[in-house]
Design a protein around this motif. Structure first.
Motif, PDB file in Angstrom:
ATOM      1  N   LEU A   1       0.863  -1.200   0.000  1.00  0.00           N
ATOM      2  CA  LEU A   1       0.000   0.000   0.000  1.00  0.00           C
ATOM      3  C   LEU A   1       0.891   1.239   0.000  1.00  0.00           C
ATOM      4  CD1 LEU A   1      -2.600  -1.215   2.668  1.00  0.00           C
ATOM      5  CD2 LEU A   1      -2.629  -1.566   0.185  1.00  0.00           C
ATOM      6  N   LYS A   2       0.240   2.409  -0.198  1.00  0.00           N
ATOM      7  CA  LYS A   2       1.020   3.642  -0.260  1.00  0.00           C
ATOM      8  C   LYS A   2       0.609   4.624   0.846  1.00  0.00           C
ATOM      9  CE  LYS A   2       0.050   3.338  -4.702  1.00  0.00           C
ATOM     10  NZ  LYS A   2      -0.369   3.760  -6.043  1.00  0.00           N
ATOM     11  N   PRO A   3       1.183   4.446   2.030  1.00  0.00           N
ATOM     12  CA  PRO A   3       0.848   5.379   3.121  1.00  0.00           C
ATOM     13  C   PRO A   3       1.335   6.785   2.769  1.00  0.00           C
ATOM     14  CG  PRO A   3       2.726   4.011   3.716  1.00  0.00           C
ATOM     15  CD  PRO A   3       2.189   3.456   2.428  1.00  0.00           C
ATOM     16  N   ILE A   4       0.552   7.758   3.147  1.00  0.00           N
ATOM     17  CA  ILE A   4       0.870   9.154   2.815  1.00  0.00           C
ATOM     18  C   ILE A   4       1.580   9.790   4.010  1.00  0.00           C
ATOM     19  CG2 ILE A   4      -0.224  11.388   2.328  1.00  0.00           C
ATOM     20  CD1 ILE A   4      -2.478   9.637   0.924  1.00  0.00           C
ATOM     21  N   PRO A   5       2.698  10.465   3.781  1.00  0.00           N
ATOM     22  CA  PRO A   5       3.404  11.100   4.907  1.00  0.00           C
ATOM     23  C   PRO A   5       2.438  11.944   5.737  1.00  0.00           C
ATOM     24  CG  PRO A   5       4.691  11.330   2.897  1.00  0.00           C
ATOM     25  CD  PRO A   5       3.358  10.725   2.501  1.00  0.00           C
ATOM     26  N   SER A   6       2.592  11.892   7.042  1.00  0.00           N
ATOM     27  CA  SER A   6       1.598  12.516   7.926  1.00  0.00           C
ATOM     28  C   SER A   6       2.244  13.364   9.008  1.00  0.00           C
ATOM     29  CB  SER A   6       0.758  11.423   8.587  1.00  0.00           C
ATOM     30  OG  SER A   6       0.009  11.955   9.656  1.00  0.00           O
ATOM     31  N   ALA A   7       1.611  14.503   9.307  1.00  0.00           N
ATOM     32  CA  ALA A   7       2.050  15.363  10.408  1.00  0.00           C
ATOM     33  C   ALA A   7       1.090  15.234  11.580  1.00  0.00           C
ATOM     34  CB  ALA A   7       2.105  16.806   9.932  1.00  0.00           C
ATOM     35  N   THR A   8       0.268  14.203  11.571  1.00  0.00           N
ATOM     36  CA  THR A   8      -0.802  14.077  12.561  1.00  0.00           C
ATOM     37  C   THR A   8      -0.635  12.794  13.383  1.00  0.00           C
ATOM     38  OG1 THR A   8      -2.203  12.819  11.047  1.00  0.00           O
ATOM     39  CG2 THR A   8      -2.354  15.226  10.923  1.00  0.00           C
ATOM     40  N   ASN A   9      -1.674  12.426  14.123  1.00  0.00           N
ATOM     41  CA  ASN A   9      -1.623  11.167  14.878  1.00  0.00           C
ATOM     42  C   ASN A   9      -2.388  10.056  14.140  1.00  0.00           C
ATOM     43  OD1 ASN A   9      -4.264  11.895  15.343  1.00  0.00           O
ATOM     44  ND2 ASN A   9      -4.228  11.478  17.555  1.00  0.00           N
ATOM     45  N   PHE A  10      -2.396  10.162  12.826  1.00  0.00           N
ATOM     46  CA  PHE A  10      -3.008   9.113  12.003  1.00  0.00           C
ATOM     47  C   PHE A  10      -2.273   9.067  10.670  1.00  0.00           C
ATOM     48  CE2 PHE A  10      -5.315  13.032  11.141  1.00  0.00           C
ATOM     49  CZ  PHE A  10      -5.279  13.102   9.757  1.00  0.00           C
ATOM     50  N   VAL A  11      -2.522   8.016   9.910  1.00  0.00           N
ATOM     51  CA  VAL A  11      -1.932   7.901   8.575  1.00  0.00           C
ATOM     52  C   VAL A  11      -3.037   7.560   7.584  1.00  0.00           C
ATOM     53  CG1 VAL A  11      -0.229   6.711   7.127  1.00  0.00           C
ATOM     54  CG2 VAL A  11       0.259   7.092   9.557  1.00  0.00           C
ATOM     55  N   ALA A  12      -3.140   8.366   6.533  1.00  0.00           N
ATOM     56  CA  ALA A  12      -4.024   8.007   5.421  1.00  0.00           C
ATOM     57  C   ALA A  12      -3.238   7.083   4.511  1.00  0.00           C
ATOM     58  CB  ALA A  12      -4.482   9.257   4.674  1.00  0.00           C
ATOM     59  N   ILE A  13      -3.867   5.997   4.136  1.00  0.00           N
ATOM     60  CA  ILE A  13      -3.157   4.977   3.358  1.00  0.00           C
ATOM     61  C   ILE A  13      -3.856   4.796   2.009  1.00  0.00           C
ATOM     62  CG2 ILE A  13      -2.427   2.552   3.327  1.00  0.00           C
ATOM     63  CD1 ILE A  13      -2.933   2.845   6.554  1.00  0.00           C
ATOM     64  N   ASP A  14      -3.128   5.152   0.957  1.00  0.00           N
ATOM     65  CA  ASP A  14      -3.624   4.956  -0.408  1.00  0.00           C
ATOM     66  C   ASP A  14      -3.583   3.454  -0.687  1.00  0.00           C
ATOM     67  OD1 ASP A  14      -3.942   4.682  -3.132  1.00  0.00           O
ATOM     68  OD2 ASP A  14      -2.599   6.354  -3.643  1.00  0.00           O
ATOM     69  N   CYS A  15      -4.744   2.868  -0.887  1.00  0.00           N
ATOM     70  CA  CYS A  15      -4.808   1.410  -1.056  1.00  0.00           C
ATOM     71  C   CYS A  15      -4.558   0.983  -2.504  1.00  0.00           C
ATOM     72  CB  CYS A  15      -6.146   0.883  -0.547  1.00  0.00           C
ATOM     73  SG  CYS A  15      -6.396   1.260   1.208  1.00  0.00           S
ATOM     74  N   GLY A  16      -4.254   1.960  -3.346  1.00  0.00           N
ATOM     75  CA  GLY A  16      -3.798   1.640  -4.686  1.00  0.00           C
ATOM     76  C   GLY A  16      -4.899   1.315  -5.675  1.00  0.00           C
ATOM     77  N   ALA A  17      -6.137   1.492  -5.270  1.00  0.00           N
ATOM     78  CA  ALA A  17      -7.235   1.208  -6.196  1.00  0.00           C
ATOM     79  C   ALA A  17      -8.342   2.236  -5.962  1.00  0.00           C
ATOM     80  CB  ALA A  17      -7.739  -0.218  -6.011  1.00  0.00           C
ATOM     81  N   ASP A  18      -9.585   1.782  -6.032  1.00  0.00           N
ATOM     82  CA  ASP A  18     -10.687   2.748  -5.956  1.00  0.00           C
ATOM     83  C   ASP A  18     -11.407   2.705  -4.602  1.00  0.00           C
ATOM     84  OD1 ASP A  18     -11.874   0.321  -6.093  1.00  0.00           O
ATOM     85  OD2 ASP A  18     -13.020   0.713  -7.915  1.00  0.00           O
ATOM     86  N   ASP A  19     -12.492   3.455  -4.537  1.00  0.00           N
ATOM     87  CA  ASP A  19     -13.324   3.541  -3.336  1.00  0.00           C
ATOM     88  C   ASP A  19     -13.827   2.161  -2.921  1.00  0.00           C
ATOM     89  OD1 ASP A  19     -14.859   4.764  -1.297  1.00  0.00           O
ATOM     90  OD2 ASP A  19     -16.612   4.929  -2.609  1.00  0.00           O
ATOM     91  N   THR A  20     -14.242   1.381  -3.903  1.00  0.00           N
ATOM     92  CA  THR A  20     -14.794   0.056  -3.616  1.00  0.00           C
ATOM     93  C   THR A  20     -13.769  -0.817  -2.895  1.00  0.00           C
ATOM     94  OG1 THR A  20     -16.078   0.278  -5.632  1.00  0.00           O
ATOM     95  CG2 THR A  20     -15.967  -1.935  -4.666  1.00  0.00           C
ATOM     96  N   TYR A  21     -12.534  -0.764  -3.399  1.00  0.00           N
ATOM     97  CA  TYR A  21     -11.489  -1.592  -2.794  1.00  0.00           C
ATOM     98  C   TYR A  21     -11.191  -1.123  -1.361  1.00  0.00           C
ATOM     99  CZ  TYR A  21      -7.080  -4.069  -2.122  1.00  0.00           C
ATOM    100  OH  TYR A  21      -6.082  -4.876  -1.629  1.00  0.00           O
ATOM    101  N   ALA A  22     -11.043   0.180  -1.185  1.00  0.00           N
ATOM    102  CA  ALA A  22     -10.745   0.716   0.144  1.00  0.00           C
ATOM    103  C   ALA A  22     -11.891   0.423   1.112  1.00  0.00           C
ATOM    104  CB  ALA A  22     -10.475   2.221   0.050  1.00  0.00           C
ATOM    105  N   THR A  23     -13.112   0.504   0.606  1.00  0.00           N
ATOM    106  CA  THR A  23     -14.283   0.219   1.446  1.00  0.00           C
ATOM    107  C   THR A  23     -14.309  -1.250   1.845  1.00  0.00           C
ATOM    108  OG1 THR A  23     -15.523   1.985   0.361  1.00  0.00           O
ATOM    109  CG2 THR A  23     -16.812   0.349   1.557  1.00  0.00           C
ATOM    110  N   MET A  24     -13.907  -2.106   0.901  1.00  0.00           N
ATOM    111  CA  MET A  24     -13.834  -3.536   1.212  1.00  0.00           C
ATOM    112  C   MET A  24     -12.834  -3.776   2.351  1.00  0.00           C
ATOM    113  SD  MET A  24     -11.786  -6.405   0.718  1.00  0.00           S
ATOM    114  CE  MET A  24     -10.670  -5.917  -0.617  1.00  0.00           C
TER     115      MET A  24
END
Lengths: 369, 369
Positions: free
Chosen positions: B296-319
């Motif tokens: 996966l492609k985690p996005i650099p973060s300045a917070t206490n969480f990490v948004a992670i690009d799952c490399g596909a679409d909404d459906t995949y991330a929702t799954m």
């Protein structure tokens, strides 16, 4: 440039504060209060079980509280004998009154209330650009049910506000009279029935919980008899459709986690509540007895405070209030014509009541010398 | 009859909830969460000194909190190096955002925000009958300063909202870029600069406290790095005249007594905050490293969480989200186009992160089988 413009309603608001807190008065005067009898708090505190529950949960506060206040709501529903969907929980009655005004009031709308009734409600009314139509108290220092009803029928307001028992006078109506009033108000006027002091009222003061109408909301709190003023937990009871409105605008995570825990624990300890109510009744009797001895006319009360008719005018009552404040006793007095001959003393501990009444006695004796 | 009519704005509101809480999800699904990584809370909790302060004050909650939040405000003023009158304190940033919308927005007004930015702000905007104009994030998953500014100049909105660091993407801009943005926004547009995640950002992310303009309000909170989400304490910093507006409509006794005490104690323990920030940074690195391993492609973060690009679409991330939820892992994902390919994982304890990443790994492996 002065920055962005405030909304027109807000720009027109006076910068008033409905209640100046005791700490604010202390900082202004430099005098520390020795007795805190002005905010109708309970010096008997919450139940020891509540204190233990708060202390026990202190390390859990890193999580948000439940946005539905589920456990507390379930406990309240069971305790009151009413479905969960007839209850909403908020940040004290003050918070719920603010939401109610936002739900129903538009600029130019009118509400009906008693002249001298709860100023925080009027504060929230003003914030919506709506106007208050006021009705005098009756000659027995009660909110005038007939006067309020006449005004409602004439003014056709969006909301009518009624507290039973009343604050600041401590007077009350029987449940049957309240029910008759509720039934007489047209259904397009919302009735705010503020029962903040319901726990300390005589049996037969609160209408049955089954009194439900689309235009009736009843407000109760953990701030008074339950001794949790600092936790900010109030609730409103009403028909499910009316209650559901709050979900549209409330701050869903607004009630703190510890507040939910504390209120749930407080509700579970009804024995402690019963002892508190007995202590409040005893304190009320003591205030009445002491102030009668001083030649004042305390007004019978169903609350945790006593309004005391000082037998003269606003100036005299204000003099007594200021004198007590100067001697470190925090009390309040009504400001409205008709009520402003009174001071209002909350039920404190026996020691606080003795101290306050001693100071009051000194002031009166000095005055009469 | 159906009862009193709601105000027109309210009647038109959808009955949405900006965030469905984890307890609500648990009650709906019947699955208890084993790891709570969806609300950007701090599992490192508040300082032990804060826990002791809460427990020590538990018996004092029978009094209302100070309506001016004086001690906390004084401590914040000292800590931040800004006068007390540049600070207002409220029931979390959520509460303050609600008040801000009420102060400035009228029906038909417009605000500008990023598409997918904080939904609770939009919720409060809708409650005023105002409309959101949205701007896409930039290609680096940052709120687009140039896009927001272009929109502001074109739309001439009452308010522009910007979070730095951002939620839900965790991205951030340097203080110099933010300052340039602030200076470019016309003074009749209020800038809401949400700095909820300011403590965990690299040095040089927050503009100096001296950046004051009549149209700038900066929002901070004790809910994130300080570990006090359940206590509901946020504050806004701005020019005194702008800050004074809040006193016209705020719930003066709305911040609980224990919340004031807890926040004051938390602010005093900067050593603990520093250790928490270090633990958050370590957890962030661990989430990034584990999820990279999973392709996966985690996005650099300045917070206490990490948004992670799952490399596909909404459906995949929702799954993936639903799969984790079914296995008792509470995370969230952005819903907005452009961001919805991501899931968002809060920094938990090392154990929670390991558990969550193990579950994620299992789901991905099963999926790829």
């Amino acid at each position: 440039m002065a920055g962005p413009e405030l909304a027109a309603i807000i720009a027109n608001l006076p910068a008033t504060v409905p209640f100046v807190g005791p700490e604010v008065i202390e900082r202004k005067t430099g005098i520390k209060f020795r007795a805190r009898l002005g905010a109708n708090e309970s010096p008997f505190g919450p139940s020891p079980k509540v204190i233990a529950a708060i202390a026990g949960a202190a390390s859990d506060v890193w999580t948000y509280g439940d946005s539905e206040n589920y456990e507390l709501k379930e406990a309240l529903a069971r305790h009151l004998g009413t479905p969960m969907e007839t209850i909403t929980i908020g940040e004290g009655i003050d918070g719920l009154l603010g939401l109610t005004c936002r739900l129903y009031l538009e600029p130019g709308d009118r509400i009906v209330t008693s002249l001298g009734a709860y100023p925080t409600f009027n504060y929230h009314v003003a914030a919506q650009g709506a106007e208050c139509v006021t009705v005098p108290y009756d000659k027995n220092d009660r909110e005038s049910l007939s006067g309020l009803l006449d005004s409602v029928l004439g003014v056709k307001p969006k909301i009518v506000y009624l507290a039973n028992p009343d604050n600041p006078m401590g007077t009350w109506w029987d449940a049957s009279e309240i029910t008759r009033f509720v039934e007489a108000v047209p259904e397009d006027t919302l009735i705010i029935l503020d029962e903040a002091y319901g726990e300390t009222a005589p049996a037969g003061t609160l209408p049955p919980i089954t009194l439900m109408r689309p235009n009736l909301l009843r407000y109760r709190t953990f701030s008074k008899a339950y001794g949790l003023a600092g936790m900010r937990v109030g609730y409103a009871i009403g028909a499910p459709r009316t209650i559901a409105g709050f979900d549209r605008i409330r701050n869903h995570f607004g009630v703190t986690k510890l507040s939910q825990i504390a209120a749930t624990a407080a509700l579970a300890d009804q024995d402690y509540l019963a002892r508190t109510i007995a202590a409040i009744a005893a304190g009320r009797d003591e205030i009445i007895s002491r102030t009668k001895t001083l030649g004042l006319k305390p007004i019978p009360s169903a609350t945790n405070f006593v309004a005391i008719d000082c037998g003269a005018d606003d100036t005299y009552a204000t003099m007594l209030l200021n004198g007590m404040q100067a001697h470190g006793i925090f009390i309040r007095k009504p400001a409205a014509p008709g009520l402003n001959r009174c001071i209002r003393m909350s039920v404190g501990t026996p020691k606080d009541i003795a101290l306050a009444c001693d100071v009051l006695e000194d002031i009166i004796k000095t005055e009469n010398r």
